[in-house]
Design an enzyme around this catalytic site. Sequence first.
Site, short mmCIF file in Angstrom:
data_model
loop_
_atom_site.label_atom_id
_atom_site.label_comp_id
_atom_site.label_asym_id
_atom_site.label_seq_id
_atom_site.Cartn_x
_atom_site.Cartn_y
_atom_site.Cartn_z
N SER A 17 -10.18 -0.28 3.68
CA SER A 17 -9.37 -0.61 4.87
C SER A 17 -8.79 0.68 5.43
O SER A 17 -8.17 1.45 4.70
CB SER A 17 -8.22 -1.53 4.50
OG SER A 17 -8.69 -2.76 4.05
N GLU B 205 -3.82 3.48 6.65
CA GLU B 205 -3.55 3.28 5.23
C GLU B 205 -4.16 4.44 4.44
O GLU B 205 -3.66 4.84 3.40
CB GLU B 205 -4.21 1.94 4.86
CG GLU B 205 -3.88 1.37 3.54
CD GLU B 205 -5.09 1.26 2.68
OE1 GLU B 205 -5.50 2.29 2.11
OE2 GLU B 205 -5.64 0.15 2.55
N ARG C 218 0.83 -1.22 0.00
CA ARG C 218 0.00 0.00 0.00
C ARG C 218 0.87 1.27 0.00
O ARG C 218 0.58 2.23 0.71
CB ARG C 218 -0.93 0.03 1.21
CG ARG C 218 -1.98 -1.03 1.23
CD ARG C 218 -2.96 -0.88 0.06
NE ARG C 218 -4.10 -1.75 0.23
CZ ARG C 218 -4.11 -3.05 -0.09
NH1 ARG C 218 -3.05 -3.61 -0.64
NH2 ARG C 218 -5.19 -3.77 0.11
N1 EPU Z 1 -10.96 -10.96 10.61
C1 EPU Z 1 -11.38 -10.99 11.92
N2 EPU Z 1 -12.60 -10.48 12.21
C2 EPU Z 1 -13.41 -9.98 11.27
C3 EPU Z 1 -12.99 -9.93 9.94
C4 EPU Z 1 -11.75 -10.43 9.63
O1 EPU Z 1 -10.69 -11.47 12.80
O2 EPU Z 1 -14.51 -9.54 11.62
C5 EPU Z 1 -9.65 -11.50 10.30
C6 EPU Z 1 -9.78 -12.94 9.83
O3 EPU Z 1 -8.78 -13.69 10.44
C7 EPU Z 1 -9.53 -12.83 8.34
C8 EPU Z 1 -8.51 -11.70 8.32
O4 EPU Z 1 -9.01 -10.78 9.28
O5 EPU Z 1 -9.00 -14.01 7.84
C9 EPU Z 1 -8.35 -11.03 6.98
O6 EPU Z 1 -9.56 -10.42 6.54
P1 EPU Z 1 -9.78 -10.10 4.98
O7 EPU Z 1 -9.66 -11.33 4.19
O8 EPU Z 1 -11.04 -9.32 4.85
O9 EPU Z 1 -8.55 -9.19 4.57
P2 EPU Z 1 -7.84 -7.95 5.27
O10 EPU Z 1 -6.43 -8.34 5.52
O11 EPU Z 1 -8.61 -7.46 6.43
C10 EPU Z 1 -6.96 -6.99 2.99
C11 EPU Z 1 -6.90 -5.66 2.31
C12 EPU Z 1 -8.23 -5.33 1.64
C13 EPU Z 1 -8.58 -6.45 0.64
C14 EPU Z 1 -8.64 -7.78 1.43
C15 EPU Z 1 -8.92 -8.95 0.53
C16 EPU Z 1 -5.30 -4.31 3.56
C17 EPU Z 1 -5.11 -3.13 4.48
N3 EPU Z 1 -6.57 -4.61 3.25
O12 EPU Z 1 -7.89 -6.87 4.06
O13 EPU Z 1 -8.07 -4.13 0.89
O14 EPU Z 1 -9.82 -6.22 0.00
O15 EPU Z 1 -7.36 -7.99 2.07
O16 EPU Z 1 -7.78 -9.27 -0.20
O17 EPU Z 1 -4.32 -4.92 3.16
C18 EPU Z 1 -8.27 -1.76 1.08
O18 EPU Z 1 -7.06 -1.72 1.03
O19 EPU Z 1 -8.98 -0.72 1.17
C19 EPU Z 1 -8.93 -3.06 1.07
C20 EPU Z 1 -10.25 -3.21 1.23
#
Ligand code: EPU
Length: 335
Positions: free
Chosen positions: A235, A331, A165
């Site tokens: 995010s 971010e 990012r």
């Molecule tokens: N999780 C929880 N509780 C929740 C939701 C999620 O504990 O209520 C944990 C779970 O363990 C889950 C993990 O968070 O496995 C990861 O969640 P998710 O797959 O939604 O991905 P993220 O790491 O939270 C990143 C990007 C997103 C992108 C998703 C999908 C960043 C900062 N964010 O989110 O990007 O859509 O992966 O690939 O890296 C953005 O940058 O604006 C964005 C939305």
Amino acid sequence: MDYHRQTSLKDHNSFKTEALAKIFCQPKSVEELRKSLAGHRDEKKLIVGEGCNIFFTKDFDGLVIHPAIKGLREISDEDEEDEDIFIEVNASENWDEFVAYCVERGFAGLENLSLIPGTVGAAPVQNIGAYGAEVKDVIHEVVAIDMENGEGVSFSNTECEFGYRDSIFKRTGRYCIISVVFHLKRTFIYTPKYFDLNKELEDMENPTIQDVRNAVIRVRQRKLPDEKVLPNAGSFFKNPYITQEQADRIKIDYPELPAFLQKTGLVKTSAAFLIDKAGYKGARTGDIGTYPTQPLIIVNYGARDGNEIVRFMKEIQRTVKDTFNIELEPEVRIF
Ligand code: EPU
């Protein structure tokens, strides 16, 4: 081209925070953009695309440029046999419309990045990523204007200094991106990279590029708020990198902590998980809260003042720090 004074930026940030730009303009060509820069040499400058990763806490004392430079050309379309395809897209094209254009033609490389809000020009700034893909993997070149001297500059992929990012464009704020050249492929083979997406596609034997786009859209629509309905900027925090020892210590109390060992020896963990376990899933203070199904997203239920978002952000940072001794870094860009 018109210059507007004391213009509201509320409709130029997806959080819908209220702030004024001292001067505001919308150049429709590179020529107009150059003119606006040359005519305002001493003003601070800020480029805003669709404003999907930015919000304001005060008025902007300078020139806000909202480019409206559209257009797209396929650079290597003479030879249909060629596996590689290069497409130059102007900065103000909508990101997801461009992804849809590529998917319809079978040009592979962008399908995992479906439905991300914003413009093409904003994509390299924060190196957008989702479902195991990052835009840096398909960027060949970024063409920009150096706002310090008005000159054209072109950045190779390496020169963009992409990080998680992050890029030279985000770090310096010095360049106005006018187009991006993408390097895509004519052959598509689905490579499983991300749990949520694999699960969505598990019943399909050989998903097509369109199947993958549709699956990404379904997953995103289920999990993420539409910023047009509930203002947000995706995010809010980056996923933090911690040491193995730190991860092991947290795992004593939270064995399910997501932890991905990186080549650097650090461990990438999940900000959503930490916020969730710190008690902030679906939390709300005044008009600001976290989204109930994805606590990494801060949503605005009606505040006009960006400082309310900052206060809530600090509350989350403090609690996560007290609970896990981890500093969450935003971010989203805050002005
Ligand atoms: N999780 C929880 N509780 C929740 C939701 C999620 O504990 O209520 C944990 C779970 O363990 C889950 C993990 O968070 O496995 C990861 O969640 P998710 O797959 O939604 O991905 P993220 O790491 O939270 C990143 C990007 C997103 C992108 C998703 C999908 C960043 C900062 N964010 O989110 O990007 O859509 O992966 O690939 O890296 C953005 O940058 O604006 C964005 C939305």
